[in-house]
Design a protein around this motif. Sequence first.
Motif, mmCIF file in Angstrom:
data_model
loop_
_atom_site.group_PDB
_atom_site.id
_atom_site.type_symbol
_atom_site.label_atom_id
_atom_site.label_comp_id
_atom_site.label_asym_id
_atom_site.label_seq_id
_atom_site.Cartn_x
_atom_site.Cartn_y
_atom_site.Cartn_z
ATOM 1 N N SER A 1 0.833 -1.210 0.000
ATOM 2 C CA SER A 1 0.000 0.000 0.000
ATOM 3 C C SER A 1 0.862 1.252 0.000
ATOM 4 C CB SER A 1 -0.929 0.012 1.213
ATOM 5 O OG SER A 1 -1.793 -1.087 1.187
ATOM 6 N N ILE B 1 1.092 4.023 -2.983
ATOM 7 C CA ILE B 1 0.840 5.442 -2.712
ATOM 8 C C ILE B 1 2.049 6.274 -3.116
ATOM 9 C CG2 ILE B 1 0.452 7.141 -0.876
ATOM 10 C CD1 ILE B 1 -1.269 4.933 0.528
ATOM 11 N N ALA C 1 -5.643 8.211 -0.945
ATOM 12 C CA ALA C 1 -5.266 6.846 -0.595
ATOM 13 C C ALA C 1 -4.575 6.808 0.773
ATOM 14 C CB ALA C 1 -4.348 6.253 -1.665
ATOM 15 N N ARG D 1 -7.192 7.093 3.399
ATOM 16 C CA ARG D 1 -7.925 5.827 3.556
ATOM 17 C C ARG D 1 -7.097 4.803 4.323
ATOM 18 N NH1 ARG D 1 -10.810 5.944 -2.210
ATOM 19 N NH2 ARG D 1 -12.624 7.120 -1.540
ATOM 20 N N LEU D 2 -5.812 4.754 4.038
ATOM 21 C CA LEU D 2 -4.936 3.849 4.781
ATOM 22 C C LEU D 2 -4.908 4.246 6.264
ATOM 23 C CD1 LEU D 2 -2.980 1.461 4.733
ATOM 24 C CD2 LEU D 2 -1.145 3.093 4.193
ATOM 25 N N ASN E 1 -12.651 1.040 2.595
ATOM 26 C CA ASN E 1 -11.294 1.590 2.594
ATOM 27 C C ASN E 1 -10.280 0.540 2.165
ATOM 28 O OD1 ASN E 1 -11.905 4.228 3.345
ATOM 29 N ND2 ASN E 1 -11.818 3.764 5.511
ATOM 30 N N TYR E 2 -10.451 -0.674 2.648
ATOM 31 C CA TYR E 2 -9.551 -1.765 2.257
ATOM 32 C C TYR E 2 -9.619 -1.989 0.739
ATOM 33 C CZ TYR E 2 -7.322 -6.301 1.932
ATOM 34 O OH TYR E 2 -6.480 -7.326 1.572
ATOM 35 N N ILE F 1 -7.879 0.752 -1.243
ATOM 36 C CA ILE F 1 -6.425 0.599 -1.211
ATOM 37 C C ILE F 1 -5.995 -0.514 -2.175
ATOM 38 C CG2 ILE F 1 -4.454 -0.074 0.234
ATOM 39 C CD1 ILE F 1 -5.454 2.642 1.038
#
Length: 166
Positions: A48, A52, A66, A69-70, A97-98, A101
């Motif tokens: 992730s 990003i 992103a 969200r993480l 959110n998962y 990502i």
Amino acid sequence: FALIGGLFRIFFNWVEQGKIKDNIEKQSLKSELALLKYQINPHFLFNSLNNIDSLIQEDSRKASLALNRLSELMRYMIYDSEHDKVHLEKEIEYVKNYISIQKLRVKNEQNIDFEVKGNMENITIAPMIFIAFVENAFKHSSLKNEKNKINIRLSINNSLIEFTCI
């Protein structure tokens, strides 16, 4: 009277020992649950962050989104999921959110479908109950193939929750 007093002491000791045993079992279960909740898949986290990082030059607004969200994902895992029950809305937001990502690493986002139907107000569930299925769907599917898809459905009808992850 000595016999009755002795029996009362034995009874009270037995009750006290039972309480201590129950307490130890509860603490053990809480510790095990805490360990499970705090296990963050390092592979997911590193991927992730790398995704990003690659977005920063390409689309800084998307990279910022992103990263947020993480952050929300981590916050939920560490703080919200420590409770025995969470609101279904929060659990669904965590799954969303998962998925967002995970979408960073696939080329065709249309192959990932997440649909929620029904009224989720005032419904509480055990935290992180759906994520294992969603993680496995991403782990074991090959979304590089245009034909492969991930379909996730959550349907709420009164207090009945139906979850499907294919």
